[in-house]
Design a protein around this motif. Structure first.
Motif, short mmCIF file in Angstrom:
data_model
loop_
_atom_site.label_atom_id
_atom_site.label_comp_id
_atom_site.label_asym_id
_atom_site.label_seq_id
_atom_site.Cartn_x
_atom_site.Cartn_y
_atom_site.Cartn_z
N TYR A 17 0.54 -0.91 -0.09
CA TYR A 17 0.04 -0.05 -0.04
C TYR A 17 0.85 1.13 0.15
O TYR A 17 1.89 1.34 1.35
N VAL A 18 0.43 2.35 -0.84
CA VAL A 18 1.51 3.45 -1.28
C VAL A 18 0.53 4.46 -0.49
O VAL A 18 -0.43 5.27 -0.67
N VAL A 19 1.79 4.76 0.48
CA VAL A 19 1.54 6.24 0.94
C VAL A 19 2.31 7.80 0.93
O VAL A 19 3.39 7.65 1.52
N GLY A 20 1.84 7.98 -0.07
CA GLY A 20 2.87 9.45 -0.31
C GLY A 20 3.98 8.80 -1.09
O GLY A 20 3.74 7.55 -1.56
N GLY A 21 5.33 9.10 -0.31
CA GLY A 21 6.38 9.07 -0.95
C GLY A 21 6.99 7.49 0.21
O GLY A 21 7.83 6.33 -0.27
N LYS A 81 6.11 3.18 0.73
CA LYS A 81 5.57 2.16 0.26
C LYS A 81 5.51 1.08 0.88
O LYS A 81 5.98 0.61 1.91
N LEU A 82 3.96 0.08 2.15
CA LEU A 82 4.00 -0.77 3.11
C LEU A 82 3.87 -1.83 2.76
O LEU A 82 3.04 -2.23 1.10
N PHE A 83 4.26 -3.06 3.23
CA PHE A 83 4.24 -4.51 2.47
C PHE A 83 3.70 -5.68 3.84
O PHE A 83 4.11 -5.31 4.92
N GLY A 84 3.34 -6.81 3.39
CA GLY A 84 3.05 -7.35 4.46
C GLY A 84 2.67 -8.86 4.00
O GLY A 84 1.93 -8.48 2.73
N GLY A 85 2.99 -9.84 4.02
CA GLY A 85 2.39 -10.77 3.99
C GLY A 85 2.67 -12.04 4.56
O GLY A 85 3.11 -12.16 5.93
N ALA A 138 8.61 -2.21 4.51
CA ALA A 138 8.54 -0.96 3.92
C ALA A 138 9.93 -0.47 2.90
O ALA A 138 10.65 -0.17 3.23
N ASN A 139 9.16 1.17 1.97
CA ASN A 139 10.51 1.75 1.01
C ASN A 139 9.82 2.53 1.24
O ASN A 139 8.59 3.26 1.41
N TYR A 140 10.68 3.95 1.76
CA TYR A 140 10.12 4.45 1.16
C TYR A 140 11.27 5.89 0.48
O TYR A 140 12.68 5.54 0.41
N GLN A 141 11.00 6.49 0.03
CA GLN A 141 11.86 7.45 -1.66
C GLN A 141 11.72 9.10 -0.97
O GLN A 141 10.83 9.34 -0.04
N VAL A 142 13.31 9.00 -0.71
CA VAL A 142 14.00 10.33 0.31
C VAL A 142 13.11 11.19 -0.59
O VAL A 142 13.61 12.41 -0.25
N SER A 143 14.23 10.84 -2.18
CA SER A 143 14.58 11.71 -3.40
C SER A 143 13.81 10.85 -4.12
O SER A 143 13.70 9.60 -4.78
N PRO A 144 13.59 11.66 -5.50
CA PRO A 144 13.68 11.11 -7.10
C PRO A 144 14.60 9.49 -7.04
O PRO A 144 14.91 8.71 -7.85
N ALA A 145 16.04 9.92 -6.78
CA ALA A 145 17.09 8.76 -6.95
C ALA A 145 17.47 8.08 -5.57
O ALA A 145 17.22 6.90 -5.80
N LEU A 146 17.20 8.13 -4.18
CA LEU A 146 17.32 7.58 -3.34
C LEU A 146 16.07 7.05 -2.65
O LEU A 146 15.08 7.84 -2.61
N THR A 147 15.90 5.81 -2.46
CA THR A 147 14.91 4.67 -1.71
C THR A 147 15.26 3.96 -0.90
O THR A 147 15.89 3.41 -0.19
N LEU A 148 15.31 4.13 0.70
CA LEU A 148 15.22 3.45 1.45
C LEU A 148 14.58 2.25 1.92
O LEU A 148 12.95 2.01 1.71
N ILE A 149 15.09 0.61 1.10
CA ILE A 149 14.46 -0.55 2.04
C ILE A 149 14.34 -1.32 3.62
O ILE A 149 15.32 -1.44 3.70
#
Length: 363
Positions: free
Chosen positions: A239-243, A245-249, A279-290
């Motif tokens: 599920y995506v909320v702004g930048g 993205k939450l995951f579960g399974g 979770a994935n968090y898009q800090v900037s267009p170039a950087l994503t933390l996972i």
């Protein structure tokens, strides 16, 4: 030695010539062909690897496919009219460390031919990636890296399936399904080595939901290995909320009463449950933390494992990225899960850490 080198050189030239002829032949037809791929390479470190007699050692090595496998492939499509197209896909995996192929044969991931229709869906005939792999990575916060959903499954979700018939439905307002069957043709035993799978997806706006089932039988048509001849049930969501993205399974793997003990499953467990959040968090267009947390529980006193992972993907461009991932696994009881999927297991009941970093370029 010279003759051996010359023979390898001639074989390489012959393979290259065959590929060029294939490209030319398809391009000559009234259709299109696409050459694509990616190359991944880096450095990998793991500690506390069991070496026998209760002793352990650390490992520093070239990291070839920890973030994702290096691959190259060809896709072709020919318009047959009335919304129908002929399609084919050839795809091969390899290691950037030594340039050698990974898997069985030249096209170890895809070797399919089929028909595609926007109205009726797509039908493939031939080797294709299994549905737990090609569908499951989308609900995994680590994207099925070496430290991911597949780690505590000992690779059960990964890989291609041979002799397969694969169907993908059209998209109906975000709802779609896929089905796959592997026909291995053993006389007198229809179930020998048989593989069946199906997936159901809902992908609409910020939400993605997937349910996957796959069964793989052994050469006698039975479920005798928790990770290679078993039934897999899996469900996950994102599920995506702004930048963010939450995951579960959740996944359940089951084999039969005649499950055989091996190095991955020394207590012959025939049931494993796994839960994950991330979770994935898009800090900037170039950087994503996972990041992701995974928990596996087995029966038959086979123990349990908890895997924690953090990583970052930095895109220099749309085609080139720098990756880095660190993980730790904590084993309980008789479990000896590795922090990275593979055979570098710690001592039973011990923890283990790993880290890898590198570069991926797509073309």
């Amino acid at each position: 030695m010279f003759l051996g080198y010359r023979n390898k050189w001639l074989c390489a030239r012959a393979a290259a010539a065959a590929i060029m002829l294939l490209v030319a032949a398809v391009a000559h037809a009234q259709g299109s062909i696409t050459l694509y791929g990616r190359v991944a390479g880096g450095v990998d470190y793991m500690n506390k690897i069991a070496t026998g007699n209760g002793k352990t050692a650390d490992l520093l090595r070239y990291g070839s496919n920890q973030w994702g496998v290096s691959l190259w492939g060809l896709r072709a499509k020919e318009d047959l009219g009335d919304g129908l197209s002929a399609v084919m896909n050839l795809e091969s995996a390899f290691s950037s460390g030594d340039g050698q192929g990974a898997g069985v044969g030249l096209f170890s991931r895809y070797a399919v031919v089929g028909l595609s229709s926007s109205t009726y869906g797509t039908l493939w005939l031939g080797r294709a990636m299994g549905l737990p792999d090609s569908e499951g990575w989308t609900v995994d916060p680590m994207g099925m890296q070496a430290i991911s959903i597949g780690t505590l499954q000992n690779g059960r979700s990964w890989g291609s399936r041979g002799n397969a018939i694969t169907y993908a439905s059209p998209d109906w307002g975000g709802l779609s399904f896929r089905a796959q069957a592997g026909l291995n043709g053993v006389a007198g035993n229809f179930n020998a080595g048989r593989q069946l799978a199906g997936s159901l997806s809902y992908d609409n706006g910020p939400i993605l939901i997937k349910a996957i089932y796959e069964e793989i039988r052994d050469a006698k048509g039975e479920f005798t290995n928790l990770y290679t001849a078993s039934r897999l049930y899996e469900a996950g969501a994102a599920y995506v909320v702004g930048g963010l993205k939450l995951f579960g399974g959740y996944s359940l793997t089951r084999s039969g009463g005649a499950t055989v003990a091996d190095a991955d499953n020394p207590m012959a467990a025939n049931k494993q449950q796994q839960f994950w959040l991330g979770a994935n968090y898009q800090v900037s267009p170039a950087l994503t933390l996972i990041g992701g947390a995974y928990r596996a529980i087995r029966n038959n006193s086979a123990g349990n494992g908890t895997l924690l992972a953090l990583g970052a993907n930095y895109f220099f461009s749309k085609r080139t990225l720098l990756y880095g991932t660190v993980g730790t696994v904590m084993n309980g009881g008789n479990a000896a899960f590795s922090v990275e999927a593979g055979s570098n297991r710690p001592v039973a009941g011990a923890s283990q850490q790993g880290v890898y970093t590198g570069i991926v370029h797509r073309f």
